[in-house]
Design a protein around this motif. Sequence first.
Motif, PDB file in Angstrom:
ATOM      1  N   LEU A  50      39.181  37.085  26.628  1.00  0.00           N
ATOM      2  CA  LEU A  50      39.496  36.096  27.661  1.00  0.00           C
ATOM      3  C   LEU A  50      38.272  35.832  28.535  1.00  0.00           C
ATOM      4  O   LEU A  50      37.957  34.673  28.842  1.00  0.00           O
ATOM      5  CB  LEU A  50      40.662  36.592  28.517  1.00  0.00           C
ATOM      6  CG  LEU A  50      41.034  35.691  29.699  1.00  0.00           C
ATOM      7  CD1 LEU A  50      41.480  34.311  29.215  1.00  0.00           C
ATOM      8  CD2 LEU A  50      42.130  36.342  30.549  1.00  0.00           C
ATOM      9  N   ARG A  93      43.365  34.314  36.613  1.00  0.00           N
ATOM     10  CA  ARG A  93      42.871  35.325  35.675  1.00  0.00           C
ATOM     11  C   ARG A  93      43.704  36.606  35.768  1.00  0.00           C
ATOM     12  O   ARG A  93      44.037  37.218  34.743  1.00  0.00           O
ATOM     13  CB  ARG A  93      41.407  35.628  35.962  1.00  0.00           C
ATOM     14  CG  ARG A  93      40.799  36.632  34.989  1.00  0.00           C
ATOM     15  CD  ARG A  93      39.302  36.601  35.054  1.00  0.00           C
ATOM     16  NE  ARG A  93      38.689  37.578  34.165  1.00  0.00           N
ATOM     17  CZ  ARG A  93      37.389  37.626  33.905  1.00  0.00           C
ATOM     18  NH1 ARG A  93      36.574  36.759  34.479  1.00  0.00           N
ATOM     19  NH2 ARG A  93      36.900  38.538  33.083  1.00  0.00           N
ATOM     20  N   ALA A  96      46.913  36.113  33.892  1.00  0.00           N
ATOM     21  CA  ALA A  96      46.712  36.195  32.445  1.00  0.00           C
ATOM     22  C   ALA A  96      46.542  37.643  32.010  1.00  0.00           C
ATOM     23  O   ALA A  96      47.108  38.072  30.989  1.00  0.00           O
ATOM     24  CB  ALA A  96      45.493  35.367  32.046  1.00  0.00           C
ATOM     25  N   TRP A 110      46.745  33.598  28.677  1.00  0.00           N
ATOM     26  CA  TRP A 110      46.248  32.449  29.449  1.00  0.00           C
ATOM     27  C   TRP A 110      47.265  31.313  29.446  1.00  0.00           C
ATOM     28  O   TRP A 110      47.512  30.679  30.476  1.00  0.00           O
ATOM     29  CB  TRP A 110      44.921  31.968  28.881  1.00  0.00           C
ATOM     30  CG  TRP A 110      44.320  30.825  29.644  1.00  0.00           C
ATOM     31  CD1 TRP A 110      44.276  29.529  29.274  1.00  0.00           C
ATOM     32  CD2 TRP A 110      43.690  30.899  30.927  1.00  0.00           C
ATOM     33  NE1 TRP A 110      43.664  28.771  30.232  1.00  0.00           N
ATOM     34  CE2 TRP A 110      43.286  29.594  31.261  1.00  0.00           C
ATOM     35  CE3 TRP A 110      43.419  31.933  31.813  1.00  0.00           C
ATOM     36  CZ2 TRP A 110      42.637  29.297  32.455  1.00  0.00           C
ATOM     37  CZ3 TRP A 110      42.771  31.637  33.010  1.00  0.00           C
ATOM     38  CH2 TRP A 110      42.389  30.334  33.315  1.00  0.00           C
TER      39      TRP A 110
END
Length: 598
Positions: A50, A93, A96, A110
């Motif tokens: 990610l 973030r 996620a 995400w």
Amino acid sequence: MSGARHREEDLLRGISASAGMAIGPLRRYELPLPRVAETAADPAAERQALAAALETVAATLESARHSADAQGQQEEAEIFDAHLAWLEDPALREAAEHHIAAGSSAGQGWYAALQAEIERLRQSESALLAARVDDLRDLQRRVMAPLAADAGAAEAADDDLDGAILIAREMTPSQFVAVAGRIQGLCLAAGGATSHLAILARARGVPCVMGLGEALLSLTAERAVLDATHGVLESAPDAERLAALVAERERRQAQARSAAEQACAAVITRDGRQVQVAANVGSAAEAQAAARAGADGVGLLRSEFLFLGRAAAPTREVQRREYAAALAALDGKPVIVRLLDIGADKQLDYLSLPAAPNPALGERGIRLWQTFPELFETQLDALLLAGNEAPVADAATPLQLMLPMVSDVGELRWVRQRLAARAAELGITRLPALGVMIEVPSAALCAVSLAREADFFSIGTNDLTQYVLAMDREVAGLAAHCDVLHPGVLRLIQATLEGARGRCPVGVCGAAAGDPLAAALLVAMGVDELSLEPAGIAALKAWLRELDAAALAARVPELLALDDGAAVRAVLAAWLDASAPRGFGVMSERRGHTHNKQ
């Protein structure tokens, strides 16, 4: 729409997001999200994946921003800036990574994080926040792409898009940028005129209508007509109708070229009235574009755009440079800067604004000054410094300041005192003119007392109309009724002009300034300046040069006695067509009811 008669059943109506006419085949545009694995066994590896994807997308956005800047596409550059700010949002973030820790893959994590934010925005009472859904969809797709199983595969290009009118349920800004140079027009089932996509369409000159509904997605046609100015898609014109529309488009294009040749000339109406035509802008770069477009000045610099898409408020020096650059771009012509207008549908991530059950009626604009005094006084300091550096014309700075959401003269007095205090602190003696926006009904009704102390008025017709009619201007179903030409709205404008007469000049900086019927009537009623988007300046100037303002002024009592906005439009259009020696054709494509953001 012009030419032979159309059949009502062949029409779909929506919200005009970018004016113009397009003729071409309808083509459906729909790309699925990249396919990603749903689960993964190694959370640490997925977090790394990610992070790498976010870094890749950030680099792509940064490159796109630089490219847009280099090509003078300021609107696109600002949108890419906003996307970068969202991409760097630690909350997204973290969300996620929470999904990754629970067993999701990086791509699925995400997706889930962005989807939750998308649903939150969709349910927001703020139309502006809800319009940001397309931006999050864009970021969702961008980050999922390098994490997809077939990440190396490019999205298939559709060769049928060239010259087409694109139809889709929704579209992200990056998808639009990828096809904008190939298509004639764009129709969306969802969306509104305040979205970033709408801003891009206007900047690129692509006719665009949004909010056409699900019926749009079932349409097929090899020769459709999009009259984006009026928010109408005509899917099945017959040969006679199509020929008339093609001829109409060619006529408009020829008149637009003629208008552009005279864009820098002054506007003198047929009866000898001089009218200023200024520009609404959001940055120094747009001010430069306005100067090239022939603007007589800047009638509205929306200073809030300098504050949006940032992690913190801009410093005094950052603001000073931006305001100074805008003043330099207009080379001594007046530049009216609206002081920070936030609240309601304009939110700043770094400020916690007071909660309000009805944000449009809550603390916004100048009402927030006492809540955030440092924010506003830093802006005042930056403006005073920029104005003090500007070239002097008649011993006065070309900088003028405008207060949003003023309800009564007490607010104007208080701000004038703060302006004088900040100037004294900085050792500045040359103060800018200080005016008020007339967008609250009480301000229109108290115009006499305001005009005794204001240096100028600027009527914000978008807010004034929605407050007078109690209709949210962002609601698609009300768009046809939320009309500045409603007699109730016109009577308040008339009260404003009567209160200001002999005391201070009056401009209009709302969407009505770009609506040719409204513009003609406003000038006849006594408005001194109209301010609109730079792209419309040349056409509006050409249009007003054909106006006999005195003759139309004699008809104002009759128009104000009509039942509703539709009746006013019909009678006004008929009178203008009959009275103009060469026909009021220059801006005929913009006669329809407009729906723009002030």
